[in-house]
Design a protein around this motif. Structure first.
Motif, PDB file in Angstrom:
ATOM      1  N   ARG A 162     -56.660 -87.322 -20.501  1.00  8.26           N
ATOM      2  CA  ARG A 162     -58.104 -87.148 -20.368  1.00  8.26           C
ATOM      3  C   ARG A 162     -58.389 -86.762 -18.922  1.00  8.26           C
ATOM      4  O   ARG A 162     -57.926 -87.434 -17.988  1.00  8.26           O
ATOM      5  CB  ARG A 162     -58.848 -88.428 -20.746  1.00  8.26           C
ATOM      6  N   VAL A 163     -59.198 -85.711 -18.740  1.00  3.71           N
ATOM      7  CA  VAL A 163     -59.391 -85.145 -17.407  1.00  3.71           C
ATOM      8  C   VAL A 163     -60.874 -85.177 -17.051  1.00  3.71           C
ATOM      9  O   VAL A 163     -61.725 -84.793 -17.863  1.00  3.71           O
ATOM     10  CB  VAL A 163     -58.877 -83.686 -17.351  1.00  3.71           C
ATOM     11  N   SER A 164     -61.172 -85.635 -15.838  1.00  4.58           N
ATOM     12  CA  SER A 164     -62.563 -85.680 -15.388  1.00  4.58           C
ATOM     13  C   SER A 164     -63.062 -84.270 -15.116  1.00  4.58           C
ATOM     14  O   SER A 164     -62.288 -83.331 -14.916  1.00  4.58           O
ATOM     15  CB  SER A 164     -62.680 -86.525 -14.122  1.00  4.58           C
ATOM     16  N   LEU A 165     -64.390 -84.133 -15.100  1.00  7.68           N
ATOM     17  CA  LEU A 165     -64.986 -82.821 -14.833  1.00  7.68           C
ATOM     18  C   LEU A 165     -64.578 -82.306 -13.467  1.00  7.68           C
ATOM     19  O   LEU A 165     -64.395 -81.110 -13.261  1.00  7.68           O
ATOM     20  CB  LEU A 165     -66.514 -82.931 -14.935  1.00  7.68           C
ATOM     21  N   ARG A 166     -64.420 -83.232 -12.536  1.00 11.36           N
ATOM     22  CA  ARG A 166     -64.070 -82.842 -11.174  1.00 11.36           C
ATOM     23  C   ARG A 166     -62.705 -82.166 -11.110  1.00 11.36           C
ATOM     24  O   ARG A 166     -62.501 -81.205 -10.357  1.00 11.36           O
ATOM     25  CB  ARG A 166     -64.101 -84.085 -10.290  1.00 11.36           C
ATOM     26  N   HIS A 167     -61.729 -82.657 -11.909  1.00  4.07           N
ATOM     27  CA  HIS A 167     -60.363 -82.158 -11.814  1.00  4.07           C
ATOM     28  C   HIS A 167     -60.034 -81.090 -12.854  1.00  4.07           C
ATOM     29  O   HIS A 167     -58.908 -80.578 -12.872  1.00  4.07           O
ATOM     30  CB  HIS A 167     -59.375 -83.326 -11.945  1.00  4.07           C
ATOM     31  N   GLN A 168     -60.993 -80.750 -13.732  1.00  4.04           N
ATOM     32  CA  GLN A 168     -60.688 -79.792 -14.794  1.00  4.04           C
ATOM     33  C   GLN A 168     -60.278 -78.416 -14.273  1.00  4.04           C
ATOM     34  O   GLN A 168     -59.315 -77.824 -14.793  1.00  4.04           O
ATOM     35  CB  GLN A 168     -61.883 -79.674 -15.733  1.00  4.04           C
ATOM     36  N   ASP A 212     -40.482 -81.124 -14.049  1.00  2.00           N
ATOM     37  CA  ASP A 212     -41.699 -80.916 -13.249  1.00  2.00           C
ATOM     38  C   ASP A 212     -42.221 -82.268 -12.745  1.00  2.00           C
ATOM     39  O   ASP A 212     -43.246 -82.776 -13.188  1.00  2.00           O
ATOM     40  CB  ASP A 212     -42.764 -80.205 -14.101  1.00  2.00           C
ATOM     41  N   GLY A 213     -41.498 -82.828 -11.797  1.00  2.00           N
ATOM     42  CA  GLY A 213     -41.907 -84.121 -11.248  1.00  2.00           C
ATOM     43  C   GLY A 213     -43.259 -84.068 -10.561  1.00  2.00           C
ATOM     44  O   GLY A 213     -44.061 -85.007 -10.646  1.00  2.00           O
ATOM     45  N   GLU A 214     -43.527 -82.947  -9.900  1.00  2.00           N
ATOM     46  CA  GLU A 214     -44.810 -82.811  -9.216  1.00  2.00           C
ATOM     47  C   GLU A 214     -45.962 -82.799 -10.220  1.00  2.00           C
ATOM     48  O   GLU A 214     -47.033 -83.364  -9.980  1.00  2.00           O
ATOM     49  CB  GLU A 214     -44.815 -81.519  -8.391  1.00  2.00           C
ATOM     50  N   GLY A 215     -45.733 -82.169 -11.376  1.00  2.00           N
ATOM     51  CA  GLY A 215     -46.758 -82.127 -12.417  1.00  2.00           C
ATOM     52  C   GLY A 215     -47.048 -83.509 -12.978  1.00  2.00           C
ATOM     53  O   GLY A 215     -48.212 -83.889 -13.185  1.00  2.00           O
ATOM     54  N   PHE A 216     -45.973 -84.291 -13.245  1.00  2.00           N
ATOM     55  CA  PHE A 216     -46.151 -85.665 -13.726  1.00  2.00           C
ATOM     56  C   PHE A 216     -46.960 -86.481 -12.709  1.00  2.00           C
ATOM     57  O   PHE A 216     -47.869 -87.228 -13.082  1.00  2.00           O
ATOM     58  CB  PHE A 216     -44.783 -86.328 -13.976  1.00  2.00           C
ATOM     59  N   ALA A 217     -46.613 -86.325 -11.430  1.00  2.00           N
ATOM     60  CA  ALA A 217     -47.310 -87.086 -10.383  1.00  2.00           C
ATOM     61  C   ALA A 217     -48.782 -86.696 -10.331  1.00  2.00           C
ATOM     62  O   ALA A 217     -49.670 -87.553 -10.182  1.00  2.00           O
ATOM     63  CB  ALA A 217     -46.629 -86.843  -9.035  1.00  2.00           C
ATOM     64  N   TRP A 218     -49.061 -85.379 -10.464  1.00  2.00           N
ATOM     65  CA  TRP A 218     -50.460 -84.925 -10.419  1.00  2.00           C
ATOM     66  C   TRP A 218     -51.255 -85.533 -11.562  1.00  2.00           C
ATOM     67  O   TRP A 218     -52.386 -85.993 -11.363  1.00  2.00           O
ATOM     68  CB  TRP A 218     -50.506 -83.403 -10.488  1.00  2.00           C
ATOM     69  N   LEU A 219     -50.671 -85.531 -12.764  1.00  2.00           N
ATOM     70  CA  LEU A 219     -51.388 -86.071 -13.930  1.00  2.00           C
ATOM     71  C   LEU A 219     -51.678 -87.561 -13.763  1.00  2.00           C
ATOM     72  O   LEU A 219     -52.773 -88.035 -14.064  1.00  2.00           O
ATOM     73  CB  LEU A 219     -50.575 -85.825 -15.202  1.00  2.00           C
ATOM     74  N   HIS A 220     -50.692 -88.308 -13.298  1.00  2.43           N
ATOM     75  CA  HIS A 220     -50.895 -89.751 -13.133  1.00  2.43           C
ATOM     76  C   HIS A 220     -51.861 -90.056 -11.998  1.00  2.43           C
ATOM     77  O   HIS A 220     -52.540 -91.093 -12.015  1.00  2.43           O
ATOM     78  CB  HIS A 220     -49.553 -90.445 -12.880  1.00  2.43           C
ATOM     79  N   ARG A 221     -51.964 -89.151 -11.041  1.00  5.78           N
ATOM     80  CA  ARG A 221     -52.842 -89.384  -9.910  1.00  5.78           C
ATOM     81  C   ARG A 221     -54.285 -88.959 -10.203  1.00  5.78           C
ATOM     82  O   ARG A 221     -55.231 -89.594  -9.733  1.00  5.78           O
ATOM     83  CB  ARG A 221     -52.305 -88.614  -8.689  1.00  5.78           C
ATOM     84  N   ASN A 222     -54.466 -87.923 -11.007  1.00  8.50           N
ATOM     85  CA  ASN A 222     -55.787 -87.317 -11.162  1.00  8.50           C
ATOM     86  C   ASN A 222     -56.335 -87.320 -12.582  1.00  8.50           C
ATOM     87  O   ASN A 222     -57.467 -86.859 -12.798  1.00  8.50           O
ATOM     88  CB  ASN A 222     -55.758 -85.863 -10.660  1.00  8.50           C
ATOM     89  N   ALA A 223     -55.578 -87.789 -13.536  1.00  8.28           N
ATOM     90  CA  ALA A 223     -56.035 -87.802 -14.930  1.00  8.28           C
ATOM     91  C   ALA A 223     -55.634 -89.133 -15.564  1.00  8.28           C
ATOM     92  O   ALA A 223     -54.893 -89.923 -14.979  1.00  8.28           O
ATOM     93  CB  ALA A 223     -55.437 -86.625 -15.702  1.00  8.28           C
ATOM     94  N   GLU A 224     -56.148 -89.368 -16.752  1.00  6.62           N
ATOM     95  CA  GLU A 224     -55.786 -90.571 -17.501  1.00  6.62           C
ATOM     96  C   GLU A 224     -54.782 -90.175 -18.578  1.00  6.62           C
ATOM     97  O   GLU A 224     -55.106 -89.420 -19.503  1.00  6.62           O
ATOM     98  CB  GLU A 224     -57.029 -91.189 -18.141  1.00  6.62           C
ATOM     99  N   VAL A 225     -53.567 -90.666 -18.462  1.00  2.61           N
ATOM    100  CA  VAL A 225     -52.515 -90.349 -19.437  1.00  2.61           C
ATOM    101  C   VAL A 225     -52.679 -91.282 -20.628  1.00  2.61           C
ATOM    102  O   VAL A 225     -52.445 -92.490 -20.536  1.00  2.61           O
ATOM    103  CB  VAL A 225     -51.116 -90.496 -18.809  1.00  2.61           C
ATOM    104  N   LEU A 226     -53.087 -90.716 -21.767  1.00  4.81           N
ATOM    105  CA  LEU A 226     -53.354 -91.514 -22.959  1.00  4.81           C
ATOM    106  C   LEU A 226     -52.103 -91.734 -23.802  1.00  4.81           C
ATOM    107  O   LEU A 226     -51.966 -92.770 -24.461  1.00  4.81           O
ATOM    108  CB  LEU A 226     -54.436 -90.840 -23.813  1.00  4.81           C
ATOM    109  N   ASP A 227     -51.202 -90.740 -23.796  1.00  4.93           N
ATOM    110  CA  ASP A 227     -49.993 -90.869 -24.622  1.00  4.93           C
ATOM    111  C   ASP A 227     -48.903 -89.969 -24.046  1.00  4.93           C
ATOM    112  O   ASP A 227     -49.188 -88.898 -23.488  1.00  4.93           O
ATOM    113  CB  ASP A 227     -50.305 -90.469 -26.073  1.00  4.93           C
ATOM    114  N   ARG A 228     -47.667 -90.436 -24.188  1.00  2.00           N
ATOM    115  CA  ARG A 228     -46.513 -89.641 -23.738  1.00  2.00           C
ATOM    116  C   ARG A 228     -45.406 -89.835 -24.754  1.00  2.00           C
ATOM    117  O   ARG A 228     -44.981 -90.960 -25.011  1.00  2.00           O
ATOM    118  CB  ARG A 228     -46.065 -90.098 -22.348  1.00  2.00           C
ATOM    119  N   GLY A 229     -44.938 -88.710 -25.329  1.00  2.89           N
ATOM    120  CA  GLY A 229     -43.919 -88.784 -26.365  1.00  2.89           C
ATOM    121  C   GLY A 229     -42.515 -88.558 -25.821  1.00  2.89           C
ATOM    122  O   GLY A 229     -42.298 -88.402 -24.617  1.00  2.89           O
TER     123      GLY A 229
END
Length: 437
Positions: free
Chosen positions: A417-423, A388-405
């Motif tokens: 971590r997701v802002s109220l705007r993008h929830q 899901d490359g599009e999903g990874f791109a969305w998260l990095h563009r619109n959320a703060e990625v705190l950890d990736r295993g």
């Protein structure tokens, strides 16, 4: 020339050195391209009602004025109309006090209609205070009018009435500006971009920092009050969140209260800001006193530094201080702890040392802004399909990625971590579990 003396220990100016006060006065004069012929620091413990200065100093300065063929004298102190008139007679030169000089600078710097209206309002209020026994021609009477006849109104009454009418008109125009600004602010809140406002003493480097963060070209010079009109730009934080950065007019000690009142519409961006960056020229010898002056103006705007969790102190110009002091400042910033009481400790950030000129410390500053704005936003755990490359791109563009295993059965575990705007978009797209601790 400033009044000094131990009689008023609460006077914030008392902590300043005479040399720094003279340098600031010279800087104010040069801000409107005045040629400095001479400087006369004077300590006054007993100000004279008629001339502020003693007779000996008045005579000493008169001789210097004649020798230098001076046509304008700037007194770095508030003068009463009587003091100004008497000094002009004694020195045979135009005399401008600190308030008048600051108003002249603001008048020269205003670029927008709003800025011009604000300066004119402050200037008219200043002039109105001068219409008290200032000049004898203002005591002449005008003839009566209409069917009443009589002596009519005096010249001073007529001038005061005309000033008041003009003041009322400008205040009405500024009310319309305020309504328009409120409308724009409400529209911005519909697309909730947080507002981050820059405040600080004049020449602390706010506009240089603004340009560094926004890649804009706002006027930034080693000059007092180089920037007057407010400027707003949209920028992105490291993890994709967008904010609106606002540059404001610089503050200064003894800033006239009617000037603060006139600029209240502009400074409301500070009042409404989600985060306030207090930019300090940490290289200046009077940086602590300047900080107190900024705090005093903010108090006039009903913003209490010690009681708000939205203030971040920025120590600017660390590139121009000597290595030993620089090291001490960096250690002090890293060891800084939240003050006891007042603001929530979790919402108080240690000072951020930066150089707006070289770019040093910008990453730390942006991270501090981001932490202040999104630190209390919810954190989610999810597993994402590796394809899901599009999903990874969305998260990095619109959320703060705190950890990736590492990839496991069911996908790649992530914590974001997701802002109220993008929830709403996030919840609709991803199957995630909110962390409660």
């Amino acid at each position: 020339m400033r009044r000094r003396g131990p009689a008023d220990p609460s006077d914030l100016l008392a902590v300043r050195s005479m040399e720094a006060r003279v340098a600031e006065a010279v800087g104010l004069a040069r801000a409107i391209d005045l040629e400095i012929v001479g400087q006369h620091p004077v300590r006054i413990t007993n100000p004279r009602p008629a001339t502020l200065l003693g007779e000996g100093k008045v005579e000493e300065i008169r001789l210097a004025i004649e020798e230098g063929e001076v046509t304008l004298v700037v007194v770095d102190h508030a003068l009463t109309p009587i003091q100004q008139r008497n000094l002009e007679k004694a020195w045979n030169a135009k005399v401008v006090d600190r308030t008048g000089l600051i108003l002249e600078i603001f008048g020269a710097r205003a670029r927008t209609r709003e800025g011009s209206l604000q300066v004119e309002l402050a200037h008219l209020n200043y002039q109105k205070s001068r219409l008290v026994r200032s000049w004898t021609h203002l005591e002449r009477q005008r003839g009566g009018f209409g069917f009443l006849g009589g002596p009519g109104e005096t010249q001073i009454e007529a001038d005061r009435r005309l000033l008041q009418e003009r003041i009322a008109k400008i205040e009405g125009d500024l009310d319309k500006v305020r309504q328009t600004r409120d409308l724009h602010r409400r529209n911005r809140k519909k697309v909730p971009h947080p507002v981050v406002a820059l405040v600080g003493y004049t020449n602390a480097g706010k506009s240089t920092l603004f340009n560094r963060l926004t890649e804009a070209d706002v006027l930034a010079k080693d000059l007092l009050f180089a920037t007057l009109d407010p400027t707003l730009r949209r920028i992105k934080l490291p993890h994709g969140a967008e904010i609106i950065l606002s540059d404001t007019v610089g503050f200064i000690s003894n800033l006239p209260t009617h000037l603060v009142a006139a600029f209240r519409a502009t400074l409301e961006e500070v009042i409404e800001a989600d985060v306030i960056l207090h930019v300090r020229d940490i290289s200046h010898e009077d940086t602590e006193a300047q900080s107190e002056d900024v705090a005093e103006v903010l108090r006039l705007l009903e913003v209490e530094i010690g009681e708000t969790g939205r203030m971040i102190e920025v120590w600017n110009k660390i590139d121009v201080i000597d290595p030993d002091r620089r090291e001490r400042l960096l250690e002090a910033a890293s060891a800084a702890t939240p003050p006891a009481g007042g603001a929530d400790a979790s919402k108080v950030t240690a000072p951020i040392p930066v150089s707006a000129l070289t770019g040093e410390g910008m990453d730390a500053l942006l991270a501090a802004i981001e932490e202040r704005l999104v630190g209390d936003h919810p954190v989610y755990d999810l597993k994402l399909d590796p394809s899901d490359g599009e999903g990874f791109a969305w998260l990095h563009r619109n959320a703060e990625v705190l950890d990736r295993g590492e990839a496991v059965e069911g996908g790649i575990p992530m914590r974001v971590r997701v802002s109220l705007r993008h929830q709403p978009q996030f919840i609709a797209r991803f199957k995630a579990t909110e962390r409660t601790a």
